[in-house]
Design a protein around this motif. Structure first.
Motif, PDB file in Angstrom:
ATOM      1  N   LEU A  36       1.086  -1.137   0.246  1.00 58.53           N
ATOM      2  CA  LEU A  36       0.028   0.064  -0.167  1.00 58.53           C
ATOM      3  C   LEU A  36       0.912   1.203  -0.007  1.00 58.53           C
ATOM      4  CD1 LEU A  36      -2.253  -1.121   2.913  1.00 58.53           C
ATOM      5  CD2 LEU A  36      -3.061  -1.304   0.779  1.00 58.53           C
ATOM      6  N   VAL A  37       0.441   2.326  -0.946  1.00 57.08           N
ATOM      7  CA  VAL A  37       1.133   3.602  -0.232  1.00 57.08           C
ATOM      8  C   VAL A  37      -0.448   4.706  -0.468  1.00 57.08           C
ATOM      9  CG1 VAL A  37       0.874   3.947  -3.599  1.00 57.08           C
ATOM     10  CG2 VAL A  37       2.889   5.145  -1.358  1.00 57.08           C
ATOM     11  N   MET A  38       1.072   5.558   1.064  1.00 57.33           N
ATOM     12  CA  MET A  38      -0.294   6.279   1.051  1.00 57.33           C
ATOM     13  C   MET A  38       0.444   7.887   1.167  1.00 57.33           C
ATOM     14  SD  MET A  38      -2.374   6.281   5.501  1.00 57.33           S
ATOM     15  CE  MET A  38      -0.985   7.664   6.130  1.00 57.33           C
ATOM     16  N   GLU A  39      -0.320   9.294   1.267  1.00 54.92           N
ATOM     17  CA  GLU A  39      -0.064  10.556   0.672  1.00 54.92           C
ATOM     18  C   GLU A  39       0.447  10.981   2.027  1.00 54.92           C
ATOM     19  OE1 GLU A  39      -0.600  12.659  -2.448  1.00 54.92           O
ATOM     20  OE2 GLU A  39       0.292  11.300  -3.995  1.00 54.92           O
ATOM     21  N   ASP A  40       1.153  12.011   2.833  1.00 53.70           N
ATOM     22  CA  ASP A  40       1.393  12.563   3.854  1.00 53.70           C
ATOM     23  C   ASP A  40       1.962  13.689   3.855  1.00 53.70           C
ATOM     24  OD1 ASP A  40       0.179  13.809   6.353  1.00 53.70           O
ATOM     25  OD2 ASP A  40       1.000  11.075   7.293  1.00 53.70           O
ATOM     26  N   ARG A  41       1.534  15.307   4.538  1.00 55.31           N
ATOM     27  CA  ARG A  41       1.762  16.129   4.584  1.00 55.31           C
ATOM     28  C   ARG A  41       3.285  15.892   5.248  1.00 55.31           C
ATOM     29  NH1 ARG A  41      -3.008  19.540   6.388  1.00 55.31           N
ATOM     30  NH2 ARG A  41      -2.868  17.558   7.659  1.00 55.31           N
ATOM     31  N   VAL A  42       3.955  15.260   4.541  1.00 53.60           N
ATOM     32  CA  VAL A  42       5.687  15.174   5.482  1.00 53.60           C
ATOM     33  C   VAL A  42       6.928  15.650   4.560  1.00 53.60           C
ATOM     34  CG1 VAL A  42       4.798  13.201   7.168  1.00 53.60           C
ATOM     35  CG2 VAL A  42       5.447  12.602   4.608  1.00 53.60           C
ATOM     36  N   GLN A  43       7.968  15.200   5.269  1.00 54.33           N
ATOM     37  CA  GLN A  43       9.198  15.893   4.026  1.00 54.33           C
ATOM     38  C   GLN A  43       9.726  14.241   3.215  1.00 54.33           C
ATOM     39  OE1 GLN A  43      10.361  19.059   3.150  1.00 54.33           O
ATOM     40  NE2 GLN A  43       8.606  19.090   4.870  1.00 54.33           N
TER      41      GLN A  43
END
Lengths: 493, 453
Positions: free
Chosen positions: B258-265
């Motif tokens: 699975l892949v998930m986007e997040d507000r991370v660097q």
């Protein structure tokens, strides 16, 4: 009503168990016959008093001072090498040198490489940690007594003979620059960095993060670390703190063999720049689009640890924001449900550290939450109920023994005693000093130090949602900032 | 998950000789209403800990009410029949005490730490909320704590980088109807739906003396403490026996990528497998295996990813133990300029090597020695001992299980680790989640399907 003893272990013999069982049945029978009186909380008897083992002081042959508290029971020992210098001694262009020096101590020491040092310690089941605060640096050994003989020479190498390999410095430099990158994700970190920066400015050591910044990390050389270590890590500037299951004769001999030959030298002193106190209230709104909460930090420059007002201040802060039932937590969490928690503290250091009130609040009530903070700052300056005042004093005084349960905690208390030259009987007089605080003194320090119209207000949150409400409060000038204004751009590696 | 160790030392000389048998002496009584009370004396400081476990956690929740066990925990502090709202904390603080509670999948615990002279106050407060909570309950109190808990969820999950991972992972490791498939914090919708009636039902079902155990540890006289416990708790009637959970079988038979986007660097890789439950054969071995993989600079993954190659900022591995099933985790964060595919390749190599060659003897011994030392640390505080006595009692029936617990670790051998890696870290039955910065799916591990929190 019936009690059945299911099991008993430890001290006893079978006969005693049976005897206890009978006694309990009797007691329980009486207890059950009179239902407990729930009309009021049960009265408290006299509290027990803390009786600490003596603080023993001696010097090694090179003059290195040792402070020992024997604590029997669990066969472990904590030994802290306390260096009376930390990041506040750095020029701001050398920011991070104290912290990096501490971090590099175990990255090669004596004849061992970084990996060999780590393997040797881990194999013992011991822990040796190194870190630098603002005014002290510490090498801390925590070990089973059975491993002390093997662990102590390792600690000695780490404290006295670090090798500072350049390839390890390069590795940690990258690690720390990556940490700076990650800070951009963390609203609480951004708020705290912005708060220190706003209060102290970038020319004061309290205004700059102790790990340094991109420029200072890039410029850092092995020679900087060696110089810092040579200057400050030596017997004239350190104290060994020992707490645990060891006796004086035994530990003195062991410490002498490891640390007794360490040569002293003169340490440097430094003049710190003055920080400008917050004289006008202003809001710094740092945009974090889409944030589910706003991180709030409010405050101004507070007091040094040795302030005459120490005891009234800790009582006052306990009432304002220093415990679960404090006014800030009751207001923001329990009454309004704006937050999971709110509080305040005075960070007391050799120089005046910050007074800070804080919370993380739901985005759409950010303005209401700020309003409530300032309501509490105003209200704490009024006369307070006697019960609330007594509760706060008892909470501090009767809770004080909790600081002396583990060897690590006790070593921390002794470090405070050494750092601030507190008298040997300080721990024994603390409780009475708390109980002697007068209500009028508490009200006075609230008026003196919680100046609600002279505070910096930091908010990290979703500007699009919260800006209008914050401006509507008319707290003062509102400055809009970006995360990069605070942290700089994320470093490129 | 780390178990805290504790101890009391029997004869110190034994410990020093390394023949040590760890033991925390205790007495246990069972009141007629089924409440178990365990007592332990330690006069190091003039304080006492009261530690109450209710044998209910988020694993007992019903669909549509996730997060309820934890919400209920909050409500327990809001007053009871003879304790006005707010006074639970006020009275304890005025006596120099602190208190808190926590909820996990399996249990809810509550504790008070205070001066020895305030023991009876804690027993009054704990017994009052067990016996008379509903006398003081109201829909407004439920609403108040609902807001607090929603802010706890925002603070710990939604407003944290990578914070939503735990929720996504639980959903994917466990089948949909398994009680570990939802997070203890619950969903916002379910928290909104929780009602006053739910509180009443949950309280009557689970908050009964026969579904609880209490430890009193510290500066006490055991006989007096027993009598006080009986005095305050005897009048509370037993409830119906609580049926054990009957969960559906766990069955992870495929690899989910699975892949998930997040507000991370930085991108971060999460890998998780289903593993033996707490205290079951294999559980301690997985703890040791985690240490060999990622505990310390010489551990296999740390040394390669962080120390040698310097393509990761951090790596961790741990066995998250729980009563129905455990899970084993490897988590690694990529440095700028590196992908999760690179990290995964190295992790896979090291897992494969362990399956084929097993660890060196020194690696196992190093890990075991660290566990052994940590057992001593757990014996330092009364609060730590109290919680562990309760834990051991609930899980094994024997509060003084310290030596047996340590024995599990000391028995682990090289071959066990290889066998465990082969049995419990299969390539074909695991969840591999890539968390990537927004718009940077190219940094994920290969062949990952998008998932939303």
């Amino acid at each position: 009503m019936n009690l059945f003893i299911m099991q008993k272990k430890g001290l006893g013999m079978i006969e005693r168990i049976v005897g206890l069982g009978i006694a309990l049945l009797t007691v329980a029978g009486i207890a059950a016959a009179q239902k407990p009186n729930r009309s009021a909380p049960p009265p408290l008897g006299a509290p027990g008093t803390l009786s600490l083992p003596a603080i023993q002081k001696f010097k090694l042959s090179n003059g290195l001072p040792v402070v020992l508290m024997e604590k029997r029971g669990v066969p472990i020992v904590q030994i802290n090498l306390l260096v009376k210098t930390g990041s506040a001694m750095e020029a701001t262009d050398k920011a991070g040198v104290a912290s990096m020096t501490a971090a590099m101590l175990d990255e090669g020491a004596g004849t061992r490489t970084a990996l060999e040092v780590a393997d040797a310690i881990d194999f013992l089941g011991a822990r040796i940690t190194t870190n630098a605060g603002q005014h002290t640096s510490v090498v801390a050994l925590h070990t089973p007594v059975s491993k002390l003989d093997a662990a102590l020479p390792l600690m000695g190498d780490i404290g006295m003979k670090p090798t500072f390999p350049v390839e390890e410095l390069d590795r940690l430099r990258k690690e720390r620059m990556t940490t700076l990158v990650q800070w951009h994700d963390q609203p609480g970190t951004i708020a705290s960095v912005a708060f220190s920066q706003t209060l102290y400015g970038s020319r004061h050591p309290y205004g700059v993060p102790s790990i340094g910044n991109e420029q200072s990390l890039r410029a850092m050389k092995v020679s900087d670390l060696k110089r810092f270590h040579d200057t400050y890590y030596n017997p004239n500037n350190v104290t060994l703190i020992v707490v645990g299951d060891v006796g004086k004769a035994e530990i003195e001999k062991k410490l002498e063999s490891v640390f007794g030959g360490w040569k002293g030298r003169t340490t440097a002193s430094v003049n710190w720049p003055d920080a400008n106190q917050v004289e006008r209230r202003a809001v710094y709104l740092i945009d974090k689009p889409g944030a589910a909460q706003s991180e709030i930090r409010i405050g101004r420059i507070g007091v040094p640890r040795m302030t005459q007002d120490y005891f009234p201040i800790i009582v006052m802060n306990t009432i304002l924001g220093g415990s679960f039932t404090s006014r800030l937590n009751q207001n923001l969490r329990e009454e309004h449900g704006y937050s999971y928690g709110a509080g305040s503290f005075f960070d007391m250091r050799p120089l005046p550290g910050p007074f800070m009130a804080y919370s993380a609040v739901q985005t759409n009530v950010t303005d209401s939450a700020l309003f409530e903070f300032f309501k509490e700052f105003r209200d704490i300056q009024k006369s307070m109920p006697e019960e609330e005042f007594e509760k706060a004093k008892n909470y501090i005084a009767l809770g004080y023994p909790d600081n002396f349960e583990s060897v690590g905690q006790i070593a921390g208390m002794l470090a405070e005693m050494i750092t601030f030259n507190l008298p040997d009987n300080y721990f024994n007089t603390y409780v009475n000093k708390v109980l002697a605080v007068k209500k009028a003194d508490v009200e006075q320090v609230a008026r003196e130090y919680v100046l609600s119209d002279k505070m910096a207000v930091i908010v990290v949150g979703d500007k699009a949602v919260i800006e209008k409400g914050i401006r509507g409060l008319k707290l003062g000038a509102v400055q809009l900032k970006s995360i990069e204004d605070i942290l700089g751009p994320p470093p490129k590696l | 998950m780390k178990r805290i160790l504790l101890l009391f030392l029997l004869p110190l000389a034994f410990l020093r000789a390394q023949e040590a048998s760890l033991s925390v002496p205790y007495e246990r009584i069972e009141l007629q209403n089924g409440l178990n009370v365990i007592l332990h004396e330690d006069h190091t400081i003039p304080r006492v800990s009261v530690n109450m476990w209710y044998h209910v956690g988020s694993g007992h929740e019903k669909p549509g009410r996730t997060g309820f066990a934890h919400l209920f925990e909050h409500i327990m502090f809001e007053g009871s029949g003879n304790v006005p709202e707010g006074m639970f904390d006020v009275w304890l603080e005025a006596a120099g005490g602190d208190n808190n509670g926590s909820t996990n999948t399996d249990r809810t615990n509550y504790y008070e730490n205070m001066p020895g002279n305030a023991l009876e106050l804690a027993l009054f407060l704990e017994s009052d909320r067990l016996g008379f909570l509903l006398d003081a309950m109201s829909p407004e109190k439920v609403d108040g704590q609902r807001d607090v808990v929603k802010n706890e969820r925002r603070q710990r999950y939604e407003n944290q980088p990578y914070g939503m991972v735990w929720i996504v992972m639980a959903q994917n490791i466990y089948p949909k109807d398994h009680p570990y498939s939802w997070p203890t914090i619950g969903s916002m919708a379910d928290l909104s739906a929780a009602s006053y009636d739910d509180v009443v039902e949950f309280f009557k079902k689970y908050y009964v003396p026969n579904n609880a155990s209490m430890v009193i540890a510290g500066d006490i006289n055991i006989e007096q403490a027993k009598a006080l416990a009986a005095q305050w708790f005897d009048e509370i009637p037993a409830g119906k026996p609580v049926e054990p959970i009957d969960p559906p079988a766990t069955s992870l038979t495929v690899e989910k990528r699975l892949v998930m986007e997040d507000r991370v660097q930085l991108p971060r890789l999460y890998m998780s497998w289903l593993t033996p439950a707490l205290f079951k054969p294999g559980d301690a071995e997985m703890d040791i295996l985690a240490n060999i993989l990622a505990g310390g600079k010489n551990s296999r993954l740390y040394k390669r990813l962080v120390y040698d190659l310097q393509i990761a900022q951090d790596v961790s591995a741990f066995q998250a133990s729980a009563s129905l099933s455990s899970s084993f985790w490897i988590i690694a964060t990529a440095r700028v300029g590196h992908t999760l595919a690179e990290l995964e390749a190295v992790i896979q190599e090291e897992i494969d090597r362990l399956k084929i060659e097993g660890p060196a003897e020194r690696e196992v011994q190093r890990a075991t020695n660290q566990y052994e030392a940590s057992f001593l640390d757990g014996l330092e505080t009364s609060a730590g001992k109290a919680d562990q006595l309760n834990n051991y009692f609930v899980r094994t029936g024997n509060p003084d299980y310290f030596n047996e617990d340590l024995g599990r670790y000391k028995a682990v051998r090289q071959n066990d680790i290889r066998a465990m890696a082969q049995s419990f870290l299969p390539d074909g039955a695991r969840v591999v989640l890539s968390v990537v910065p927004q718009g940077k799916k190219d940094l994920s591990a290969a062949e990952s399907q998008e998932v939303m929190p």
